[in-house]
Design a protein around this motif. Structure first.
Motif, mmCIF file in Angstrom:
data_model
loop_
_atom_site.group_PDB
_atom_site.id
_atom_site.type_symbol
_atom_site.label_atom_id
_atom_site.label_comp_id
_atom_site.label_asym_id
_atom_site.label_seq_id
_atom_site.Cartn_x
_atom_site.Cartn_y
_atom_site.Cartn_z
ATOM 1 N N PHE A 234 -0.093 13.455 -17.294
ATOM 2 C CA PHE A 234 0.359 12.446 -16.555
ATOM 3 C C PHE A 234 0.554 12.859 -15.487
ATOM 4 O O PHE A 234 0.187 12.013 -13.875
ATOM 5 C CB PHE A 234 1.695 12.328 -17.317
ATOM 6 C CG PHE A 234 2.808 11.780 -16.688
ATOM 7 C CD1 PHE A 234 2.124 10.050 -16.967
ATOM 8 C CD2 PHE A 234 3.533 11.630 -16.107
ATOM 9 C CE1 PHE A 234 2.649 9.306 -15.867
ATOM 10 C CE2 PHE A 234 4.514 10.748 -15.125
ATOM 11 C CZ PHE A 234 4.494 9.134 -15.165
ATOM 12 N N ALA A 235 0.829 14.101 -15.215
ATOM 13 C CA ALA A 235 1.175 14.357 -13.203
ATOM 14 C C ALA A 235 -0.411 13.922 -12.452
ATOM 15 O O ALA A 235 0.174 14.893 -11.341
ATOM 16 C CB ALA A 235 1.632 15.524 -13.589
ATOM 17 N N GLN A 236 -1.353 14.226 -13.052
ATOM 18 C CA GLN A 236 -2.472 14.483 -12.422
ATOM 19 C C GLN A 236 -3.330 12.605 -12.457
ATOM 20 O O GLN A 236 -3.724 12.771 -10.937
ATOM 21 C CB GLN A 236 -3.784 14.770 -13.353
ATOM 22 C CG GLN A 236 -3.626 16.414 -13.515
ATOM 23 C CD GLN A 236 -4.010 16.776 -12.347
ATOM 24 O OE1 GLN A 236 -4.441 17.171 -11.308
ATOM 25 N NE2 GLN A 236 -2.910 18.281 -12.617
ATOM 26 N N GLU A 237 -2.142 11.810 -12.591
ATOM 27 C CA GLU A 237 -2.704 10.688 -11.934
ATOM 28 C C GLU A 237 -1.250 9.793 -11.891
ATOM 29 O O GLU A 237 -0.193 10.303 -12.779
ATOM 30 C CB GLU A 237 -3.418 10.009 -13.446
ATOM 31 C CG GLU A 237 -3.085 9.961 -14.289
ATOM 32 C CD GLU A 237 -3.996 9.377 -15.782
ATOM 33 O OE1 GLU A 237 -4.837 9.552 -15.764
ATOM 34 O OE2 GLU A 237 -3.550 8.398 -16.329
ATOM 35 N N VAL A 238 -2.437 8.684 -11.365
ATOM 36 C CA VAL A 238 -1.130 8.101 -10.309
ATOM 37 C C VAL A 238 -0.995 6.000 -10.596
ATOM 38 O O VAL A 238 -2.423 6.266 -10.075
ATOM 39 C CB VAL A 238 -0.638 7.639 -8.569
ATOM 40 C CG1 VAL A 238 0.595 6.878 -8.475
ATOM 41 C CG2 VAL A 238 0.251 9.936 -7.940
ATOM 42 N N PRO A 239 -0.688 5.551 -11.336
ATOM 43 C CA PRO A 239 -1.061 4.079 -11.137
ATOM 44 C C PRO A 239 -0.904 3.665 -9.745
ATOM 45 O O PRO A 239 -0.156 3.860 -8.599
ATOM 46 C CB PRO A 239 0.021 3.423 -12.197
ATOM 47 C CG PRO A 239 0.975 4.599 -12.491
ATOM 48 C CD PRO A 239 0.982 5.700 -12.363
ATOM 49 N N LEU A 240 -1.866 3.031 -10.071
ATOM 50 C CA LEU A 240 -2.551 1.934 -8.586
ATOM 51 C C LEU A 240 -1.766 0.756 -8.392
ATOM 52 O O LEU A 240 -1.389 1.324 -7.250
ATOM 53 C CB LEU A 240 -3.794 1.525 -8.753
ATOM 54 C CG LEU A 240 -4.928 1.828 -8.558
ATOM 55 C CD1 LEU A 240 -7.014 1.619 -8.090
ATOM 56 C CD2 LEU A 240 -4.873 3.080 -6.814
ATOM 57 N N SER A 241 -0.776 0.863 -9.161
ATOM 58 C CA SER A 241 0.556 -0.225 -9.422
ATOM 59 C C SER A 241 1.877 0.664 -8.105
ATOM 60 O O SER A 241 2.121 0.056 -7.253
ATOM 61 C CB SER A 241 0.891 -0.814 -10.349
ATOM 62 O OG SER A 241 1.350 0.032 -11.351
ATOM 63 N N TRP A 242 1.408 1.362 -7.931
ATOM 64 C CA TRP A 242 2.639 2.320 -7.458
ATOM 65 C C TRP A 242 2.607 2.311 -6.513
ATOM 66 O O TRP A 242 3.100 2.259 -5.343
ATOM 67 C CB TRP A 242 2.695 4.080 -7.641
ATOM 68 C CG TRP A 242 3.825 3.250 -8.915
ATOM 69 C CD1 TRP A 242 3.455 2.938 -9.857
ATOM 70 C CD2 TRP A 242 3.490 4.992 -9.805
ATOM 71 N NE1 TRP A 242 4.232 3.224 -11.577
ATOM 72 C CE2 TRP A 242 4.263 4.986 -11.231
ATOM 73 C CE3 TRP A 242 4.182 6.079 -9.498
ATOM 74 C CZ2 TRP A 242 4.816 5.832 -11.865
ATOM 75 C CZ3 TRP A 242 5.006 7.589 -10.513
ATOM 76 C CH2 TRP A 242 4.970 7.102 -11.037
ATOM 77 N N TYR A 243 0.825 2.774 -5.749
ATOM 78 C CA TYR A 243 0.645 1.996 -4.229
ATOM 79 C C TYR A 243 0.871 1.238 -4.147
ATOM 80 O O TYR A 243 1.259 0.244 -2.513
ATOM 81 C CB TYR A 243 -0.792 3.052 -4.441
ATOM 82 C CG TYR A 243 -0.955 4.046 -3.933
ATOM 83 C CD1 TYR A 243 -1.310 4.689 -3.286
ATOM 84 C CD2 TYR A 243 -1.403 4.900 -5.624
ATOM 85 C CE1 TYR A 243 -0.983 5.769 -2.948
ATOM 86 C CE2 TYR A 243 -2.117 6.015 -5.632
ATOM 87 C CZ TYR A 243 -1.444 7.080 -4.500
ATOM 88 O OH TYR A 243 -1.824 8.122 -3.910
ATOM 89 N N LEU A 244 0.541 0.206 -4.800
ATOM 90 C CA LEU A 244 0.726 -1.365 -4.249
ATOM 91 C C LEU A 244 1.984 -1.925 -4.346
ATOM 92 O O LEU A 244 2.861 -2.888 -3.223
ATOM 93 C CB LEU A 244 0.259 -2.721 -4.978
ATOM 94 C CG LEU A 244 -1.206 -2.407 -5.302
ATOM 95 C CD1 LEU A 244 -1.328 -3.318 -6.625
ATOM 96 C CD2 LEU A 244 -2.080 -2.810 -4.189
ATOM 97 N N LEU B 97 4.409 0.353 -3.502
ATOM 98 C CA LEU B 97 4.796 0.656 -1.687
ATOM 99 C C LEU B 97 4.429 0.339 -1.076
ATOM 100 O O LEU B 97 5.209 -0.096 0.617
ATOM 101 C CB LEU B 97 4.310 2.760 -1.545
ATOM 102 C CG LEU B 97 4.574 3.256 -0.898
ATOM 103 C CD1 LEU B 97 5.846 3.352 -0.090
ATOM 104 C CD2 LEU B 97 3.848 4.115 0.303
#
Lengths: 182, 106
Positions: free
Chosen positions: B4-14, B16
């Motif tokens: 889980f810590a290796q990846e971040v959902p792209l929606s978090w970037y959006l 932000l």
């Protein structure tokens, strides 16, 4: 690791942006904006855009913000006085900001099929697949003409900036006196 | 946890990006200094750039990154001209407060 880096630098971004709003002196706002832009460069790197990360640091947090701090110091802009803004901003502006943020967040959260970003996904030693290679191939083959046109745009912008900012032209002297007395 | 810590959902970037854009709009509305209003516009530009890069990552489309590159170049030109205009306004009116620069107000 990616999650930790994202949380740290997204936190820097948000803290810098909020600090930009809270500070009353323009130089403090400019320094907060540099923090925001440098953290954004790290986020670009996490998304596999190496070239843009370098360009962000050089162009934005380097060139543009140096220009901003230079103008703030040149004009010796003091503390801004706090006013509540116009009535239009209060009655129309803030509700629309809240509405835009709510609509955007709802759409983003409910969007299906958005992928995930993994650490170091786009980074490779293979020259055929690296981000730099792909960017430069499109930029210098397909989009060569727009790229050259932007150089003319920047040249015109430099000439325009010199013409506008040079003394003795435009809006000084008599006219300025009259307006300041009104 | 480790995967889980290796990846971040792209929606978090959006998310932000949209929050940064809203903060830029709020700054545009509440700041009373011409230079900080201009800085808020730069903040909005940066927020939109972040969403461009995120979508370029999602669809493996390198043209999104090139669009960001062009936005950066235009922003550099815009900053040069805009700050020259601010210098000219300050020379004429001796103030940077947007409440006093109201010549074109209806």
């Amino acid at each position: 690791m990616h999650l930790i880096l994202f949380i740290i630098f997204a936190g820097f971004c948000l803290a810098g942006a909020i600090n930009l709003l809270l500070q009353t002196h323009p130089i403090n706002s400019a320094l907060s904006l540099i923090v925001v832009m440098t953290s954004l460069a790290v986020l670009y790197l996490l998304l596999g855009a190496e070239f843009l990360a370098a360009a962000q640091i050089i162009v934005y947090s380097g060139a543009i913000m140096v220009l901003f701090t230079f103008v703030v110091m040149l004009l010796n802009a003091g503390r801004e006085e706090r006013t509540l803004g116009s009535r239009a901003a209060l009655s129309v502006g803030f509700p629309s900001v809240v509405a835009i943020l709510a609509v955007l967040s709802t759409i983003i959260i409910r969007a299906q099929g958005l992928g995930v970003a993994r650490l170091g996904e786009g980074l490779t030693n293979d020259p055929e697949k690296s981000n730099m290679f792909q960017v430069s191939r499109v930029l210098f083959h397909e989009l060569l003409l727009p790229f050259e046109v932007t150089s003319i745009l920047i040249l015109i912008a430099i000439l325009g900036a010199v013409a506008i900012a040079s003394p003795g032209h435009g809006y000084t002297g008599d006219d300025g006196e009259r307006i300041s007395h009104k | 946890m480790s995967s889980f810590a290796q990846e971040v959902p792209l929606s978090w970037y959006l998310l932000l990006s949209s929050v940064l854009f809203s903060l830029g709009v709020v700054g545009f509305l509440i700041k009373r200094n011409l230079i900080t209003v201009f800085m808020s516009i730069e903040l909005m530009l940066n927020a939109v750039n972040l969403s461009f890069v995120t979508f370029a990552h999602e669809w493996h489309a390198v043209k999104g990154q090139i669009f960001v590159f062009f936005v950066m170049m235009v922003a550099a030109a815009e900053a040069a001209v805009g700050l020259a205009i601010i210098i000219a306004v300050f020379r004429a009116r001796a103030t940077l407060s947007v409440d006093r620069i109201n010549l074109m107000k209806l």
